[in-house]
Design a protein around this motif. Structure first.
Motif, PDB file in Angstrom:
ATOM      1  N   GLU A  94     -53.744 -32.199  -2.886  1.00 46.29           N
ATOM      2  CA  GLU A  94     -54.010 -30.765  -2.842  1.00 46.29           C
ATOM      3  C   GLU A  94     -54.725 -30.384  -1.549  1.00 46.29           C
ATOM      4  O   GLU A  94     -54.470 -29.325  -0.972  1.00 46.29           O
ATOM      5  CB  GLU A  94     -54.830 -30.355  -4.062  1.00 46.29           C
ATOM      6  N   GLY A 102     -45.849 -25.210  -1.095  1.00 41.09           N
ATOM      7  CA  GLY A 102     -46.504 -25.113  -2.396  1.00 41.09           C
ATOM      8  C   GLY A 102     -47.835 -24.400  -2.304  1.00 41.09           C
ATOM      9  O   GLY A 102     -48.187 -23.583  -3.171  1.00 41.09           O
ATOM     10  N   MET A 133     -47.202 -20.552  -1.416  1.00 41.32           N
ATOM     11  CA  MET A 133     -46.622 -19.773  -2.507  1.00 41.32           C
ATOM     12  C   MET A 133     -47.462 -19.833  -3.783  1.00 41.32           C
ATOM     13  O   MET A 133     -47.027 -19.405  -4.850  1.00 41.32           O
ATOM     14  CB  MET A 133     -45.198 -20.258  -2.807  1.00 41.32           C
ATOM     15  N   ASP A 134     -48.651 -20.398  -3.670  1.00 38.86           N
ATOM     16  CA  ASP A 134     -49.595 -20.457  -4.797  1.00 38.86           C
ATOM     17  C   ASP A 134     -49.029 -21.163  -6.025  1.00 38.86           C
ATOM     18  O   ASP A 134     -49.318 -20.789  -7.160  1.00 38.86           O
ATOM     19  CB  ASP A 134     -50.048 -19.042  -5.197  1.00 38.86           C
ATOM     20  N   GLU A 135     -48.199 -22.189  -5.799  1.00 35.59           N
ATOM     21  CA  GLU A 135     -47.694 -22.943  -6.935  1.00 35.59           C
ATOM     22  C   GLU A 135     -48.151 -24.397  -6.892  1.00 35.59           C
ATOM     23  O   GLU A 135     -47.739 -25.208  -7.719  1.00 35.59           O
ATOM     24  CB  GLU A 135     -46.171 -22.867  -7.000  1.00 35.59           C
ATOM     25  N   GLY A 136     -49.005 -24.719  -5.930  1.00 38.74           N
ATOM     26  CA  GLY A 136     -49.553 -26.063  -5.862  1.00 38.74           C
ATOM     27  C   GLY A 136     -48.478 -27.128  -5.753  1.00 38.74           C
ATOM     28  O   GLY A 136     -47.645 -27.103  -4.854  1.00 38.74           O
ATOM     29  N   ALA A 150     -46.292 -27.725  -8.269  1.00 38.43           N
ATOM     30  CA  ALA A 150     -45.287 -27.444  -9.297  1.00 38.43           C
ATOM     31  C   ALA A 150     -43.864 -27.638  -8.778  1.00 38.43           C
ATOM     32  O   ALA A 150     -42.947 -27.916  -9.547  1.00 38.43           O
ATOM     33  CB  ALA A 150     -45.461 -26.014  -9.822  1.00 38.43           C
ATOM     34  N   TRP A 151     -43.665 -27.506  -7.465  1.00 36.35           N
ATOM     35  CA  TRP A 151     -42.322 -27.661  -6.894  1.00 36.35           C
ATOM     36  C   TRP A 151     -41.747 -29.056  -7.151  1.00 36.35           C
ATOM     37  O   TRP A 151     -40.533 -29.241  -7.179  1.00 36.35           O
ATOM     38  CB  TRP A 151     -42.359 -27.391  -5.385  1.00 36.35           C
ATOM     39  N   GLN A 155     -41.633 -30.561  -9.839  1.00 32.37           N
ATOM     40  CA  GLN A 155     -40.975 -30.593 -11.147  1.00 32.37           C
ATOM     41  C   GLN A 155     -39.634 -29.867 -11.121  1.00 32.37           C
ATOM     42  O   GLN A 155     -38.920 -29.855 -12.118  1.00 32.37           O
ATOM     43  CB  GLN A 155     -41.890 -29.940 -12.204  1.00 32.37           C
ATOM     44  N   ASP A 156     -39.312 -29.258  -9.987  1.00 35.59           N
ATOM     45  CA  ASP A 156     -38.064 -28.509  -9.835  1.00 35.59           C
ATOM     46  C   ASP A 156     -37.111 -29.338  -8.976  1.00 35.59           C
ATOM     47  O   ASP A 156     -37.361 -29.554  -7.790  1.00 35.59           O
ATOM     48  CB  ASP A 156     -38.354 -27.156  -9.171  1.00 35.59           C
ATOM     49  N   LYS A 178     -35.789 -27.556  -5.682  1.00 34.69           N
ATOM     50  CA  LYS A 178     -36.797 -27.457  -4.627  1.00 34.69           C
ATOM     51  C   LYS A 178     -37.098 -28.827  -4.035  1.00 34.69           C
ATOM     52  O   LYS A 178     -37.238 -28.979  -2.814  1.00 34.69           O
ATOM     53  CB  LYS A 178     -38.085 -26.834  -5.185  1.00 34.69           C
ATOM     54  N   TYR A 201     -37.438 -19.091  -2.396  1.00 30.74           N
ATOM     55  CA  TYR A 201     -38.450 -18.117  -2.818  1.00 30.74           C
ATOM     56  C   TYR A 201     -38.063 -16.736  -2.279  1.00 30.74           C
ATOM     57  O   TYR A 201     -38.676 -16.240  -1.324  1.00 30.74           O
ATOM     58  CB  TYR A 201     -39.831 -18.494  -2.285  1.00 30.74           C
TER      59      TYR A 201
END
Length: 251
Positions: free
Chosen positions: A21, A161, A164-167, A169-170, A172-173, A176, A238
């Protein structure tokens, strides 16, 4: 009792920022400073131009090496003069940014790079050794992008990440993750290609002016299109959110 104290009493550990992070935040902030924030509504041309730093950024990145090459052409074997002039050219930009109270990071980084290269030339007495720091930079960046891609932690993904304020999470996609993998591979290829072309030329004793010209050609002309491709790919993942029409009835 605070929530943190309550958590400690219940056996929970305070949440700490993970290294991934922290790296994501650092990369994201660097991308934002370079004008590569996918959350902003900007044209591709504007983004590429800003990433290069505009006219000043291009001149700052090109002029010191150009001065070095021209100096060696005009005053052959005058290594000290060529080094002094190239360092002076880089120093002028740094001083100008400081005088205008602008962020000197880009120009200062260039000044340090030019200074290190110049010191190496004076130490070895070989003009071609001016390119060694660039080789090391290409190795470092190329390796970083390549390793991050195959490790599943694409540096492009980490930066996006954060922006786009998703940390994370990308990760898991699948879509992406695949796009960020190939973007990292493309950036790694850029740095590796520079090394693959220029290093053998350096080993074979290619004329300094020729090697310098190749370095300039493989610089911004290759960097700019890759920035555009990266921007377009990220924006496809995005898309900008359209403002919802106001459906409230007037009274």
């Amino acid at each position: 009792m605070s929530e943190q104290e309550r958590g400690e009493v219940e056996g929970e550990q305070p949440q700490e920022t993970r290294p991934s992070e922290s790296l994501s935040a650092a990369l994201g902030q660097a991308a934002r400073r370079a004008g590569l924030d996918p959350a902003e509504d900007a044209t591709t041309g504007k983004v590429v131009w800003k990433a290069m730093g505009g006219v000043r950024g291009i001149v700052e990145s090109v002029l010191p090496l150009l001065v070095f090459l021209v100096s060696l052409t005009v005053w052959r074997d005058q290594l000290v003069l060529a080094v002094v002039l190239s360092v002076a050219a880089a120093a002028v930009f740094t001083i100008a940014r400081l005088a205008q109270r602008q962020a000197p990071s880009a120009a200062l980084g260039g000044l340090i790079a030019v200074g290190v290269a110049g010191a190496l030339v004076l130490f070895t007495g070989r003009a071609e050794d001016n390119f060694i720091p660039g080789f090391l930079t290409n190795v470092a960046y190329g390796s970083a992008f390549l390793i991050s891609a195959f490790a599943g932690w694409s540096l492009i993904g980490l930066a996006v990440g954060f922006l786009m304020d998703e940390g994370l999470a990308w990760r898991q996609d699948r879509r992406k993750r695949r796009v960020f993998f190939w973007l990292a591979i493309m950036w790694a290829t850029l740095f590796i290609a520079r090394l693959a072309v220029q290093f053998p030329m350096w080993l074979s004793g290619t004329d300094v002016q020729v090697l310098g010209t190749v370095k300039l050609v493989m610089g911004i002309p290759l960097f700019a299109p890759l920035v555009a491709v990266t921007w377009l790919a990220v924006r496809a993942l995005y898309p900008p959110k359209k403002a919802e029409p106001d459906t409230r009835e007037s009274l």
